[in-house]
Write an enzyme that holds these catalytic residues in place. Structure first.
Site, PDB file in Angstrom:
ATOM      1  CB  CYS A 181     -22.396  -2.864  -1.753  1.00  0.00           C
ATOM      2  SG  CYS A 181     -21.180  -2.921  -0.451  1.00  0.00           S
ATOM      3  NE  ARG A 203     -23.190  -1.681  -7.594  1.00  0.00           N
ATOM      4  CZ  ARG A 203     -23.108  -0.508  -8.187  1.00  0.00           C
ATOM      5  NH1 ARG A 203     -23.141  -0.443  -9.493  1.00  0.00           N
ATOM      6  NH2 ARG A 203     -22.997   0.592  -7.485  1.00  0.00           N
ATOM      7  CD1 TRP A 233     -15.088  -5.512  -3.087  1.00  0.00           C
ATOM      8  CD2 TRP A 233     -14.960  -3.574  -1.966  1.00  0.00           C
ATOM      9  NE1 TRP A 233     -13.785  -5.083  -3.136  1.00  0.00           N
ATOM     10  CE2 TRP A 233     -13.674  -3.905  -2.453  1.00  0.00           C
ATOM     11  CE3 TRP A 233     -15.112  -2.403  -1.231  1.00  0.00           C
ATOM     12  CZ2 TRP A 233     -12.559  -3.100  -2.242  1.00  0.00           C
ATOM     13  CZ3 TRP A 233     -13.991  -1.606  -1.008  1.00  0.00           C
ATOM     14  CH2 TRP A 233     -12.734  -1.960  -1.514  1.00  0.00           C
ATOM     15  CG  ASN A 257     -23.254   1.051  -2.881  1.00  0.00           C
ATOM     16  OD1 ASN A 257     -22.109   0.974  -2.462  1.00  0.00           O
ATOM     17  ND2 ASN A 257     -23.534   1.181  -4.160  1.00  0.00           N
ATOM     18  N   GLY A 258     -22.141   2.412   0.381  1.00  0.00           N
ATOM     19  CA  GLY A 258     -21.442   3.657   0.703  1.00  0.00           C
ATOM     20  C   GLY A 258     -20.659   3.500   1.990  1.00  0.00           C
ATOM     21  CD  GLU A 286      -5.328  -1.880 -19.182  1.00  0.00           C
ATOM     22  OE1 GLU A 286      -5.102  -1.096 -18.253  1.00  0.00           O
ATOM     23  OE2 GLU A 286      -6.335  -2.616 -19.218  1.00  0.00           O
ATOM     24  CE  LYS A 315      -7.081  -5.545 -17.302  1.00  0.00           C
ATOM     25  NZ  LYS A 315      -7.434  -4.198 -17.577  1.00  0.00           N
ATOM     26  CD  GLU A 369      -7.418  -5.362 -13.079  1.00  0.00           C
ATOM     27  OE1 GLU A 369      -7.172  -5.462 -14.292  1.00  0.00           O
ATOM     28  OE2 GLU A 369      -8.419  -4.790 -12.653  1.00  0.00           O
ATOM     29  CG  HIS A 403      17.754   6.281 -15.733  1.00  0.00           C
ATOM     30  ND1 HIS A 403      18.901   7.038 -15.681  1.00  0.00           N
ATOM     31  CD2 HIS A 403      17.304   6.368 -17.010  1.00  0.00           C
ATOM     32  CE1 HIS A 403      19.121   7.591 -16.866  1.00  0.00           C
ATOM     33  NE2 HIS A 403      18.159   7.190 -17.697  1.00  0.00           N
ATOM     34  CE  LYS A 463     -16.418  -3.920 -15.598  1.00  0.00           C
ATOM     35  NZ  LYS A 463     -15.024  -3.925 -16.069  1.00  0.00           N
TER      36      LYS A 463
HETATM   37  C1  F6R Z   1      -8.909  -2.603 -14.342  1.00  0.00           C
HETATM   38  C2  F6R Z   1     -10.138  -2.038 -13.874  1.00  0.00           C
HETATM   39  C3  F6R Z   1     -10.098  -0.887 -12.943  1.00  0.00           C
HETATM   40  C4  F6R Z   1     -10.976   0.237 -13.507  1.00  0.00           C
HETATM   41  C5  F6R Z   1     -11.019   1.429 -12.546  1.00  0.00           C
HETATM   42  C6  F6R Z   1     -11.816   2.575 -13.125  1.00  0.00           C
HETATM   43  O1  F6R Z   1      -9.116  -3.687 -15.175  1.00  0.00           O
HETATM   44  O2  F6R Z   1     -11.176  -2.470 -14.248  1.00  0.00           O
HETATM   45  O3  F6R Z   1      -8.803  -0.441 -12.754  1.00  0.00           O
HETATM   46  O4  F6R Z   1     -10.455   0.606 -14.733  1.00  0.00           O
HETATM   47  O5  F6R Z   1     -11.598   1.027 -11.338  1.00  0.00           O
HETATM   48  O6  F6R Z   1     -13.113   2.200 -13.412  1.00  0.00           O
HETATM   49  P1  F6R Z   1     -14.016   3.036 -14.389  1.00  0.00           P
HETATM   50  O7  F6R Z   1     -13.421   2.952 -15.740  1.00  0.00           O
HETATM   51  O8  F6R Z   1     -15.351   2.378 -14.307  1.00  0.00           O
HETATM   52  O9  F6R Z   1     -14.030   4.441 -13.877  1.00  0.00           O
END
Ligand code: F6R
Length: 608
Positions: free
Chosen positions: A2, A27, A75, A99-100, A483, A487, A490, A506, A603
């Protein structure tokens, strides 16, 4: 998660709130709302489900104005996504955004219902609003005293901003768990979850610390610490550029951020390389010898993409600096009883510096006897930076796309520089020299691969209807495979899983048939022969294979080689993520997905 923006000024604040909340959409973007106290002392509240643009349309239709107010982008944690659950929440004269997560909200709800309060939402925030109202009316206290008393009853995280419409000249902010920053203006003051929301109006910020309560008026701010003592907090002048938060010529922030990687890596290198090409981490310089000289083990803790960067660095710390390194997902780390290795040094890795799981892990680790701790982070002034003994800031610039890209490659750049620094302490000067030289070639190599975007787009179009993709890599390319898969999950919503290629037989080999797509990362190195065998094993069983490599392969029809330029082995893992980022981007684009704001994600994950 949020986002919160609030303002009290001499002039109409509607545009400030809308512009600010739009910038905080990263957020959370389930729903958003705004409330102001207008010139007739009425509370005007507008709330909408969906993206912030819905709120902007609605507010513009109504032509409202006010000098004090707040906005929120949500969120969902408590209560489904609905207008009723959207903030701000109101209890008579009290308006709250939060927020929380309040863990004891059910008990408080029952209590407040018994006091006669009617709930219109399922949120824990409405519980806060009623609690504040109840406390205020019990003793006719000031709002500040009321907040102090109320937060003692709240278990969990409760960063919030409150307005009392009976005193519409002040905002009160309380910080617990999630960040809040005060923006200082000429003719008013502001509060937000992140300075990004306020960069269009000010560069001067005061960060609240855990437990702080701030009274913010047009011309004055007063901050009280956790013990309720009046305290001065430092004013920080932000260097962040407002323009770097704009999309410019790109269709999406993620696209822009992928293409910005050569610049952000160059900036990171420039920031920490002295003229004689030696590495200089200002924060560590006086004490670094003490820490890294004595460290016999490195423990890295992170989440998501940052965790994947940490996994790559494990290979570097061990093979180049000869220091044992373990990497753990933050939420797992802090939820078990740990046996701390002798002379272990803790590193946390985070783009935002606000990830609740990583913060909890740091707080937990601080009680456990690590030699010290360092955070590698992209956000100056973030909670992780503030709470860590040392920090190194990646110079990625603001990252808005929910899927991390440039923060990953700049984290890897810093990690590799740190490995070089440790190699220096161990008098392995040739290693640090080699690392620095390799890193200096990286930005231009990435520029070359970014020019291959049309080729990647063609592959993306072929993969966009796939239901499952298996990613394989060996050594440090295994985390790169993880990774790449992350991507795709996501932003393209395709089930993608990564395996170390050696594990294929395996178990995962059973999944291979003509419907399974396998992406293999296979640059020339000592493991290439083994990976060639894996390719054959998959090929024989009919799997559709895409190999990202700098080599030619003698192969069957179902194997497609994406030939990449040769790069120095040390930096190759950083280089190989670029085509995978592009691939995910173009698949999501061809599927018409919301690339910058994928469903259910945010994010900055500020709840555990
Ligand atoms: C993936 C992504 C999330 C963040 C994770 C950690 O693309 O963005 O998996 O990497 O939430 O976030 P930070 O790096 O801000 O601690």
């Amino acid at each position: 998660m949020c986002g919160i923006v609030a303002a009290v000024t001499r002039y109409n604040i509607i545009n400030i709130l809308l512009e600010g909340i739009k910038k905080l959409e990263y957020r959370g973007y389930d729903s958003s709302g705004l409330a102001v106290v207008d010139h007739k002392n009425n509370i005007i509240r507008i709330r909408c489900v969906g993206k912030v643009n819905e709120l902007i349309k609605e507010v513009n239709k109504k032509k409202i104005s006010g000098h004090i107010g707040m906005a929120h982008t949500r969120w969902a944690t408590h209560g489904k996504i609905s207008k009723e659950n959207t903030h701000p929440h109101i209890s008579s004269n009290i308006i709250v955004v939060h927020n929380g997560v309040i863990n004891n909200n059910s008990i408080l709800r029952v209590f407040l219902k018994k006091q006669g309060y009617i709930f219109y939402s399922d949120t824990d925030t409405e519980v806060i609003a009623h609690l504040l109202h109840w406390e205020q009316n019990k003793k006719k206290d000031s709002l500040q005293q009321t907040i102090r008393k109320s937060i003692k009853k709240l278990h969990g995280n409760y960063s919030m901003v409150v307005i009392d419409k009976n005193n519409p000249f002040q905002l009160i902010a309380a910080r617990s768990g999630s960040p809040l920053v005060i923006g200082l203006g000429e003719e008013g003051n502001f509060i937000a979850s992140d300075q990004i929301a306020l960069l269009h109006i000010t560069k001067r910020f005061v960060y609240l610390e855990e437990g702080d309560v701030a009274i913010v008026k047009k011309k004055e701010i007063n901050i009280f610490n956790r013990k309720n003592f009046k305290i001065e907090r430092k004013v920080t002048i932000s260097n962040l550029q407002y323009k770097s938060a704009k999309k410019g010529k790109y269709s999406h922030y993620m696209e822009k951020e992928i293409y910005e990687q050569p610049i952000s890596i160059r900036n990171t290198l420039k920031h920490y390389l002295k003229e004689n090409n030696s590495i200089y981490f200002p924060e560590l310089e006086s004490k670094e010898k003490n820490i890294f000289y004595h460290a016999e083990h490195i423990q890295i803790v992170a989440c998501g993409t940052s965790y994947n960067a940490a996994l790559v660095s494990k290979y570097w710390f061990e093979s180049l600096a000869n220091i044992p390194c373990d990497v753990e997902i933050a939420s797992e780390f802090s939820s078990r009883k740990l046996a701390v290795r002798k002379k272990s040094f803790l590193i946390t890795l985070s783009q935002s510096g606000e990830t609740a799981d990583t913060l909890s892990a740091l707080r937990y680790a601080k009680k456990l006897g690590y030699l010290g701790n360092l955070t590698i982070c992209n956000m100056e002034g973030s909670s992780l930076v503030k709470e860590s003994d040392f920090h190194i800031l990646t110079q990625a610039g603001i990252e808005i796309g929910v899927a991390s890209t440039k923060s990953f490659t700049t984290q890897l750049t810093v990690l590799l520089m740190l490995v070089a620094k440790i190699a220096d302490f161990k008098k392995k000067y040739f290693i640090s020299k080699k690392i620095i030289h390799s890193l200096s070639t990286l930005p231009s190599q990435i520029e070359k691969i970014l020019k291959k975007n049309e080729l990647i787009k063609t592959i993306a179009n072929k993969l966009s209807n796939k239901k499952n993709i298996l990613f394989l890599g060996r050594g440090e390319y295994y985390p790169i495979a993880i990774e790449g898969a992350l991507k795709i999950k996501e932003i393209a919503y395709i089930h993608a899983e990564a395996y170390p290629a050696g594990e294929l037989k395996h178990g995962p080999l059973a999944l291979i048939d003509e419907n399974m797509t396998v992406i293999i990362i296979a640059p020339k190195n000592l493991l290439l022969e083994k990976i060639q065998n894996n390719i054959k094993e998959i090929c024989l069983r009919g799997g559709l294979i895409y190999v990202f490599s700098d080599q030619d392969f003698d192969c069957e029809d179902n194997v497609h080689i994406i030939k990449l330029p040769k790069v120095q082995e040390l930096i190759a893992p950083i280089f190989y993520i670029i085509p995978l980022q592009l691939l995910a981007y173009y698949i999501a684009l061809s599927k018409g997905k919301n690339i910058d704001q994928p469903r259910h994600l945010a994010k900055s994950v500020t709840v555990e």
